[in-house]
Each structure stands twice: as structure tokens, then as C-alpha cells.
Design a protein around this motif. Structure first.
Motif, PDB file in Angstrom:
ATOM      1  N   ALA A   8       0.823  -1.198   0.000  1.00  0.00           N
ATOM      2  CA  ALA A   8       0.000   0.000   0.000  1.00  0.00           C
ATOM      3  C   ALA A   8       0.861   1.253   0.000  1.00  0.00           C
ATOM      4  N   SER A   9       0.421   2.235  -0.742  1.00  0.00           N
ATOM      5  CA  SER A   9       1.093   3.524  -0.735  1.00  0.00           C
ATOM      6  C   SER A   9       0.267   4.484   0.086  1.00  0.00           C
ATOM      7  N   ILE A  10       0.933   5.245   0.946  1.00  0.00           N
ATOM      8  CA  ILE A  10       0.210   6.132   1.835  1.00  0.00           C
ATOM      9  C   ILE A  10      -0.250   7.386   1.101  1.00  0.00           C
ATOM     10  N   VAL A  11       0.563   7.945   0.256  1.00  0.00           N
ATOM     11  CA  VAL A  11       0.167   9.126  -0.500  1.00  0.00           C
ATOM     12  C   VAL A  11       0.497   8.901  -1.959  1.00  0.00           C
ATOM     13  N   MET A  12      -0.468   9.084  -2.815  1.00  0.00           N
ATOM     14  CA  MET A  12      -0.240   8.930  -4.237  1.00  0.00           C
ATOM     15  C   MET A  12       0.070  10.273  -4.867  1.00  0.00           C
ATOM     16  N   SER A  13       0.516  10.221  -6.094  1.00  0.00           N
ATOM     17  CA  SER A  13       0.950  11.433  -6.765  1.00  0.00           C
ATOM     18  C   SER A  13      -0.165  12.111  -7.540  1.00  0.00           C
ATOM     19  N   ILE A  14      -1.378  11.553  -7.483  1.00  0.00           N
ATOM     20  CA  ILE A  14      -2.439  12.168  -8.254  1.00  0.00           C
ATOM     21  C   ILE A  14      -3.410  12.892  -7.344  1.00  0.00           C
ATOM     22  N   THR A  15      -4.041  13.908  -7.860  1.00  0.00           N
ATOM     23  CA  THR A  15      -5.110  14.614  -7.186  1.00  0.00           C
ATOM     24  C   THR A  15      -6.300  14.626  -8.117  1.00  0.00           C
ATOM     25  N   THR A  16      -7.434  14.094  -7.662  1.00  0.00           N
ATOM     26  CA  THR A  16      -8.620  14.019  -8.493  1.00  0.00           C
ATOM     27  C   THR A  16      -9.493  15.237  -8.237  1.00  0.00           C
ATOM     28  N   SER A  17     -10.579  15.324  -8.995  1.00  0.00           N
ATOM     29  CA  SER A  17     -11.524  16.421  -8.805  1.00  0.00           C
ATOM     30  C   SER A  17     -12.225  16.322  -7.455  1.00  0.00           C
ATOM     31  N   PHE A  18     -12.067  15.192  -6.760  1.00  0.00           N
ATOM     32  CA  PHE A  18     -12.692  15.010  -5.463  1.00  0.00           C
ATOM     33  C   PHE A  18     -11.688  15.187  -4.324  1.00  0.00           C
ATOM     34  N   GLY A  19     -10.489  15.551  -4.630  1.00  0.00           N
ATOM     35  CA  GLY A  19      -9.491  15.758  -3.597  1.00  0.00           C
ATOM     36  C   GLY A  19      -8.319  14.810  -3.721  1.00  0.00           C
ATOM     37  N   GLU A  20      -7.330  15.020  -2.892  1.00  0.00           N
ATOM     38  CA  GLU A  20      -6.107  14.229  -2.963  1.00  0.00           C
ATOM     39  C   GLU A  20      -6.343  12.797  -2.509  1.00  0.00           C
ATOM     40  N   VAL A  21      -5.752  11.861  -3.214  1.00  0.00           N
ATOM     41  CA  VAL A  21      -5.794  10.463  -2.796  1.00  0.00           C
ATOM     42  C   VAL A  21      -4.789  10.288  -1.669  1.00  0.00           C
ATOM     43  N   ILE A  22      -5.281   9.897  -0.507  1.00  0.00           N
ATOM     44  CA  ILE A  22      -4.440   9.801   0.684  1.00  0.00           C
ATOM     45  C   ILE A  22      -3.871   8.407   0.861  1.00  0.00           C
ATOM     46  N   TYR A  23      -4.649   7.420   0.491  1.00  0.00           N
ATOM     47  CA  TYR A  23      -4.221   6.033   0.694  1.00  0.00           C
ATOM     48  C   TYR A  23      -4.722   5.187  -0.456  1.00  0.00           C
ATOM     49  N   GLU A  24      -3.896   4.259  -0.895  1.00  0.00           N
ATOM     50  CA  GLU A  24      -4.328   3.310  -1.918  1.00  0.00           C
ATOM     51  C   GLU A  24      -3.665   1.965  -1.690  1.00  0.00           C
ATOM     52  N   GLU A  25      -4.441   0.928  -1.865  1.00  0.00           N
ATOM     53  CA  GLU A  25      -3.926  -0.433  -1.743  1.00  0.00           C
ATOM     54  C   GLU A  25      -4.416  -1.237  -2.942  1.00  0.00           C
TER      55      GLU A  25
END
Length: 873
Positions: A13-30
């Protein structure tokens, strides 16, 4: 020999991704990836975006792979009938994955787009703006705005020509001609009383019979039926007669004969790598979604579902769905039918049955009009890998755990296992293998190994002992004669580790004639009317489970005389509430509705006016309901207690039947001395569903089961040994000789983070029910402790824990399990108690301490660990 490849990969899992969507920053992704054949990968993405979780499932398909193909999934008894996706996949040869398909007409249940496969037109298109089509040709796919298909019915004798509007779509709107063939059903729909209709039976290109306003006609196997309404009835009558030779002809672009497959979809949501500013059909709001994306070279297809209408997942908009497709690698993409229809099914290598991998928002599978399946075309080959099948990694000492392997060949086909060839062994602990079971003989962490046909695989296992208590679900066995109850049994040890246990490994004392367990572990009710308790025990622990068989019904309303008011939401919904004769018994109440003029959430209510009072609160409400086949809306009731607090009763998520049916809805936990029934209503939250129709209700009853109190078993709680004092007003942090004092409220208010030589104290704000809802960046910080630090960890929540966010709780516990050696470190969760007393528990080695308001404790932190000590005043 080891496996030649590992078919499952869990990406860290990455804690912070490098993309920001129209709904806000992606904080966590697994991300979790599993290859299911040489050309297909199943991916599951869990994304924390702002304060919202997104649960995304993807089937990434390489269309150029020689062993991979696509298949249209439909009901084999005719497309008039719907299907359950999982059942269809399991019954279809070679299908290893699927998603739900196109939109459908809510009144006729006919799929809106075309279905064309291997040169056969199963059903035609509708040619309306906003609906697109996906065309598969050879090893590529493309999105076509409008699939051209012109069709005519020609008389060879007179050269008369009649346009055919639809194939196998009963869309009679004005002047219409429809062709029915054997792909539709055994019969046409015939005369329904709504409009005059004429039907021409054609067999071997000769008109055999002409029918006017008659019941449904049989569709000949070597022919078809031409059905017409409006002005085309006169043309048929004048130009076509029994015995005439006729032809059905068509032309299409791309040609039906050169494409492999064509199926319909909704609006384009990704075009040339960009999400459009406007959509031809905008299905607004956040909903469960299904989509298909295609790569720029048209050689890769992405079948995608996004869950919604769930406690953890709200769903996404079309804009966000387009962004997801782009992130996955798509260049163009379309939205398919969503809402309760959103579903993905996967059959993993070595398995002979598929699994539903997303979370259907209705709580179960919805009947669908069609699906898109992925086929594994690889020929049977030699074995290429094995996997251990074990339903729980935790095993209790001296209990049997069913264990087996599954195997797959070089082309990912599932293989039948010859059990006698499997060689089992275990390291790190003692245990025996016999007749498909593993019986551990010592505690601790070990590794089970399997060897089969030259391949080896291993899996970690954790054997625990020192029983604390039994946990059996359901907590009360209730039902009627012949019902099956899915009984799940668990053992919890003194350190909070849960382990599934087979019902056969427990000792059951069941009164004679009440029921029995079948071979699959289900409890079958043998009695017709009884009550009592069943005793279950394991080692030195036992508990009693109440059972109640049968129920009592008390009539509430028979709908014979009283008129009821019709209410609507919003104002442009129309309908009525009237008494009609010939109900289920006597008269019934008919609720008509028209949802065609409104989008978003719509509802049609039967209001009971002065309200119906129930002095004794029932377990369920039930009634007879007559459906008009498949409006698929949600049937609910509103009740309130004596304080005016409202509760909702769910009778049925989808009314999808014709005729009368008994339905019931369980009441939530209701406080107060009596209950009032306010309204019964149909509600639709999916803006895509716009239709009109009716239901009838009759014989409304209250259902009562006898009440039981579950006896709690005594258990040892090891945290009490550490919890010495329940008084005091401060938390005192001590590291060796260095004693520090901190108010608990100060930790919470200031979100204090204190790091000592071997311990981290973190104040966490969960006041809004979860870390994420309050401030999602807290989760990022706390997870970093588990992944990066070697210290003891104390998380002090200023709200309750576990919170209301299921994914957050599971993620925190899973990260502790994966990254923290609890043999050498301690993890404490200190939170606000929901009661006036202290709560203490231990779950999977994590200490849980709930502190009531105005009370606190002292923590002593030293090299030996974390302890709770008496406060010296």
C-alpha cells in the motif's frame, strides 16, 4: 519444483499517491492483483480519496492474447428472461470473469442496446442519443456512437417492403414493427389489452398464420414472428397474406458479418484521453457504477465496477468514473448500467465456482438482462501451479481445520485434484494431516507445506490455545419447519485471537426433534412449533443458545373500507391510492405511481392518516404484495415509537415479481412502549429508472417471535490483570525514572504526539465517528507507526473505537497484523467508553481500553512493556 509463477501479487500500500482528483487528494491506496488467465488480471483497488473510500474492481483484458476471448452472457431460456450473473458464469463453459451489462427498459425488462455475436442479431439497437455501442473485431475493440442497423420485411410476390424497428424488443410506442425469433423466448408477448396488435407467423420464409389481438404466439424454431401496431397493421393486412414468400433483410455498419461482437452501453465518459465537459446522457450523483474502458491502441479492455450505497462506499459520479478509467490506462470509455445492477464475478485458477468480488448495493445479486464475460480458451495442459485452500489462518489447538489444495495448468484451467498424491508437512509446530483435515498438536506460528505432482506451496498458520469464550452466530436460532440456518462458530482465546471452528468439533446438546446439522454445517429445523435452549460446549467453556420455531401473526389491516391518502416526492411524481376489488382476500389497496417525469430520489406513499397503533412492538411487519412484474423499486414502511422517533422497515429491495407474494420486514431495535405505523411507500434512488406502474397490498400483519435473553459465559479477560485502578484524573507517562504527567483531555484536544525511548503516544480525533471523517490525514500518520516504527504504540481516541467506518477499522487491524510483532511490542487503543463503566478487551493481541467520561488511568511505560498502575493521589 516450485511454482513457475506466482499468480497472486499484493502490491504494498502507498500512503500518498501522486495524483489529485476532482474530489481531492488520494491519501491512501492499496492494490491487490490476481492473474486469472494468460490475458486477464483481476485488480482490486481500495482508495481513500478525501474522506471517502472507493472500492474499485477491475478485469484488465489483453484482447490480443490467443487464449482470451469475450462472450455475451444472457439467459439461455431467452433474453425476455433475466439472469443471475454468478449462476450464469458457473454454468458457462470457460467463462472466468464477468460484469453486468447494458441498461434496460424498466417496464419491459428488455436490454436497450444491441446484442450481436458471431453473425447473429440477438437483439437490435434503439438509436437514441446518449447510448453508445462497443464493437469487438478480431483483437481490437472500439466505441461507436451509433451502430447502424437498417431492417426490412419484404414480400417476394408483391415486392412490398415494411420497416422493422426492433428485433426482440417489445417497444410498442406509436407505429411500430417488431420481429421476434427464438432468441427472445418460446412465445411473443401477444395481445395485452393496451393496443391492437397483429402477428404474422413466418416459418421457412413462408407466412403460415395471421393472428389479430390473440394471446402470445409460439415462435417457430425455423422462423420468426412479425408483430405490428398502429398504421403498419393496415399495411401488413393489405400487402401480406398466408402462403406468401417473404424475406427479412438488413444492412449494418460495421457489418454484422465482419464483427465478432456488438453490445450496448450508456454515455461516453472518457474520450481521447479526457473526461468530457458534458455528457450526452448525464446520470448525476454518486452511485455504484459499472464501466468499460479501452486503451489507445484498442488492444486492452478494462471492465470496471465501483461500489456504492454502502456504509463505507458512497459510489462515484460519471466524471469520477471517467477519471478512474483514465488512471487505469484507458483512452476511451463508457458507463454501463449501475446502481443495484453493478456486479463483478471472478473464477480464480484452480476454482470450479466463481466469486462475487464487489459488494452489490442491494445486498444480493440482482436479476440482470445481460452480462459481458471473459473466456479462457486455453486448451487443457500440464499442471503449472498449486495453492493451499484454508478458510482461516488461525487454528485452535486440538480442533480440525479442513485443508486442501487447488491446481491449475499452464493455461490456467482448473484441474481435478487426486488427493492421495498430496504430500503434507508442517514446520514450526506439531500437527497431523488426515482425510482432508489438519489437526494441530502444539501452539505457535508455523508453516504448512503441500507438495503435489512436483509442485510445492506453503502457507503460514497460527495455532492458539487458552480459550476465553465461544461466539456463535446467529445468537438465536429462529425460523420455521424446514428452514436452514447458516451457523458460524468461533473460539476466542485470552489474547483476543479469533479462530473459526467446525460445528462438528463442538459438543451440541439439542433437544429431541428440534433440529439437526446437515453435512454442510447448516442447522435444519425439524420442529414446527417449539422454544427452548440448545447447549454448546468446547473444552471447559459452554453457552446456551435460545431457539424459537414458529411465529405468531396478528392482523393489522385488511384494506376493506378505509381510504388512505396518496403522497409524493418530489412534486412532479404522480399517482394514486385507491381500494380495488378482487384483492388477495376481498379488497386490496392499489398504489399507482409515475416516476417518468422526475430524476433522483422519488417516492410514492400510502399515508395512514391517524396512524395505526401497535401496543406490543412486533419483530416484523408482513403483508401480501402484488407486483406488475419488475418495477424493481424499493418497498418500505415508516414507523415511530411513543417519543416520535422514526424507524424504517425494509419489506423488499426490488419488487421484481408478477402476482401476489408474501413479504416481511424486520423492525430495527425500537425503544418505547408502543409503535405507530405511518406510511408504506415505494422509493427509487436510481435516476436511471424512470417508469410508471402499480402495486397492490393486502393483509398487513404484525409478526411476533418469543423473546430470549442470551446467557453470557464467564471468561478470563487478561487486560484486567494490567488494569489495576479505575480512579484518578490523569494519565501519567513514565519512562524508566522519567515520569511525565499529561491530562487525557489535553492529549485529545491538542492531538499530542509524544515519543519516548520505546513508546509513541498519539492523540487521535475520532469525534465524528472515525479518523477519516474528522481528518483523514490522521490515518496516514497512524499507519506509518505500524509500518515504520519499532516502538510500542498507544493511540488515544477522543471518541469511540471501533468507529463507524468499516474500512478504516479493518485497515488499522490489518496493518498491525502485517507489520507489528506483538510478541515484542504492545499496541494499545484507548478510547471513550460507550457505557458508564470501563470497557476492556483484547483483539488479536491489541489491548482495547474504553474510559468513561470523567475517569482516566495511568500508563506506566518501561522496557518491560506498557502497564496500567494505580494513581497516587
Amino acid at each position: 519444483m516450485k511454482n513457475k509463477w506466482i499468480y497472486k501479487i499484493i502490491i504494498v500500500a502507498s500512503i500518498v499517491m501522486s495524483i489529485t482528483t476532482s474530489f481531492g487528494e488520494v491519501i491512501y491506496e492499496e492494490t491487490d492483483e490476481t492473474r486469472i488467465n494468460s490475458g486477464t488480471v483481476h485488480k482490486r483497488l481500495l482508495i481513500l480519496d478525501g474522506k471517502t473510500w472507493r472500492n474499485v474492481n477491475v478485469l484488465e483484458v489483453d484482447l490480443t492474447d490467443e487464449n482470451t476471448g469475450l462472450k455475451l452472457l444472457r439467459n439461455n431460456d431467452g433474453i425476455k428472461n433475466r439472469l443471475k450473473l454468478k449462476e450464469n458464469v458457473d454454468e458457462s463453459i470457460g467463462v472466468i470473469g464477468a460484469i453486468n451489462g447494458d441498461f434496460f427498459d424498466t417496464s419491459t425488462k428488455a436490454v436497450l442496446g444491441p446484442l450481436i455475436e458471431n453473425g447473429d442479431i440477438i437483439t437490435s439497437h434503439i438509436s437514441e442519443k446518449g447510448f453508445s455501442n462497443i464493437v469487438i473485431s478480431g483483437k481490437t475493440a472500439e466505441i461507436v456512437d451509433n451502430y447502424v442497423l437498417n431492417m426490412r420485411f419484404i414480400n417476394r410476390k408483391s415486392n412490398a417492403s415494411l420497416p422493422v424497428f426492433y428485433i426482440n424488443k417489445p417497444f410498442y410506442k406509436g407505429d411500430t414493427v417488431v420481429l421476434y425469433n427464438s432468441y427472445y423466448d418460446d412465445k411473443t408477448i401477444g395481445y395485452t389489452g393496451k393496443y391492437n396488435i397483429i402477428e404474422y407467423i413466418v416459418e421457412n420464409n413462408i407466412i403460415k398464420e395471421i393472428r389479430y389481438n390473440e394471446k402470445a404466439a409460439l415462435i417457430p424454431k425455423d422462423g420468426y414472428v412479425i408483430s405490428a401496431v398502429g398504421k403498419y397493421m393496415d399495411i401488413l393486412t393489405k400487402e401480406y397474406a398466408v402462403g406468401d414468400k417473404v424475406d427479412f433483410v438488413y444492412n449494418s455498419y460495421p457489418s454484422v458479418n465482419v464483427v465478432d461482437m456488438v453490445f450496448g452501453s450508456g454515455p461516453i465518459i472518457l474520450k481521447d484521453g479526457n473526461v468530457p465537459e458534458y455528457f450526452d446522457m448525464n446520470i448525476k450523483g454518486s452511485h455504484p457504477r459499472t464501466a468499460i474502458g479501452i486503451s489507445e491502441d484498442r488492444k486492452t479492455m478494462y471492465l470496471v465496477t465501483v461500489d456504492g450505497r454502502d456504509k463505507s462506499y458512497t459510489g462515484v459520479s460519471q466524471e469520477y468514473l471517467g477519471e478512474i478509467l483514465k488512471k487505469l490506462g484507458a483512452y476511451n470509455g463508457v458507463n454501463l448500467d449501475g446502481g443495484g445492477s453493478t456486479e463483478m464475478v471472478v473464477k480464480y485458477p484452480g476454482m470450479f465456482r466463481s466469486e462475487i468480488v464487489n459488494i452489490p448495493s442491494d445486498g444480493s445479486e440482482r436479476l440482470l438482462v445481460n452480462g459481458i464475460g471473459i473466456i479462457n480458451k486455453g486448451e487443457p495442459s500440464i499442471i503449472n501451479g498449486i495453492d493451499i485452500v484454508l478458510d482461516d489462518d488461525n487454528v485452535f489447538l486440538d480442533t480440525r481445520r479442513k485443508i486442501s489444495i487447488r491446481a491449475y495448468d499452464e493455461n490456467y484451467n482448473s484441474l481435478i485434484i487426486e488427493d492421495y498424491k498430496v504430500i503434507w508437512s508442517v514446520e514450526g509446530i506439531d500437527g497431523d494431516f488426515e482425510n482432508g483435515f489438519f489437526l494441530p498438536k502444539s501452539t505457535g506460528r508455523g508453516v504448512i507445506k503441500a507438495s503435489y505432482d512436483g509442485f510445492e506451496i506453503e502457507r503460514e498458520i497460527f495455532v492458539v490455545d487458552n480459550i476465553r469464550n465461544l461466539e456463535i452466530t446467529p445468537q438465536v436460532f429462529s425460523g420455521d419447519f424446514g428452514d436452514k440456518i447458516n451457523v458460524k462458530s468461533y473460539v476466542k482465546n485470552v489474547n483476543g485471537y479469533m479462530s473459526k471452528i467446525r460445528n462438528e468439533d463442538l459438543s451440541w446438546s439439542i433437544p429431541e426433534g428440534v433440529g439437526h446439522f446437515d453435512e454442510e454445517g447448516f442447522f435444519i429445523i425439524d420442529s414446527k412449533d417449539s422454544k427452548g435452549t440448545i447447549k454448546v460446549s468446547f473444552k471447559d467453556k459452554s453457552m446456551e443458545i435460545p431457539y424459537i420455531v414458529g411465529h405468531k401473526e396478528i392482523g393489522i389491516e385488511k384494506f376493506e373500507n378505509n381510504p388512505y391518502e396518496f403522497l409524493r416526492y418530489p412534486e412532479n411524481v404522480s399517482g394514486s391510492s385507491v381500494l380495488v376489488k378482487d384483492g388477495f382476500e376481498g379488497s386490496s389497496l392499489k398504489l399507482t405511481y409515475d416516476f417518468t417525469k422526475a430524476g433522483g430520489t422519488r417516492a410514492a406513499y400510502i399515508d395512514f392518516g391517524e396512524k395505526i397503533r401497535l401496543d406490543e412492538i412486533p419483530d416484523k411487519l408482513a403483508m401480501m404484495v402484488k407486483g406488475d412484474y419488475g418495477n424493481n423499486h424499493w418497498l418500505r414502511a415508516i414507523v415511530e415509537d411513543d417519543s416520535g422517533k422514526k424507524y424504517y422497515v425494509d419489506f423488499h429491495q426490488n419488487i421484481d415479481w408478477e402476482g401476489w407474494k408474501y413479504v416481511s420486514g424486520k423492525l430495527p431495535d425500537v425503544s418505547g412502549e408502543f409503535l405507530q405505523l405511518n406510511r408504506v411507500y415505494l422509493v427509487e434512488t436510481d435516476g436511471e429508472k424512470r417508469d410508471e406502474g402499480y402495486i397492490e397490498i393486502d393483509n398487513l400483519v404484525a409478526v411476533y417471535n418469543k423473546e430470549y435473553i442470551i446467557d453470557k459465559i464467564e471468561s478470563i479477560n487478561p487486560i484486567e490483570e494490567k488494569f489495576v485502578n479505575k480512579d484518578g484524573d490523569k494519565i501519567i507517562i513514565a519512562n524508566k525514572a522519567d515520569t511525565r504527567e499529561m491530562d487525557l483531555d489535553s492529549i485529545h484536544e491538542n492531538l499530542v504526539i509524544k515519543e519516548f525511548e520505546n513508546t509513541i503516544i498519539h492523540g487521535a480525533d475520532s469525534s465524528k465517528g472515525s479518523l477519516i471523517k474528522t481528518n483523514p490525514y490522521q490515518l496516514k500518520k497512524i499507519l506509518s507507526y505500524f509500518q515504520e516504527s519499532s516502538s510500542n504504540i498507544v493511540i488515544c481516541f477522543n471518541g469511540s473505537f471501533p468507529g463507524t467506518d468499516r474500512e478504516e477499522v479493518e485497515l488499522i487491524f490489518n496493518q498491525v497484523k502485517k507489520n507489528v510483532n506483538l510478541d515484542n511490542r504492545e499496541v494499545w487503543f484507548v478510547f471513550k467508553s460507550k457505557t458508564d463503566d470501563f470497557e476492556y478487551d483484547i483483539k488479536n493481541g491489541i489491548y482495547m481500553l474504553g474510559i468513561p467520561e470523567k475517569k482516566s488511568i495511568r500508563l506506566n511505560i518501561c522496557n518491560e512493556g506498557i502497564y496500567l498502575e494505580k494513581v497516587v493521589e
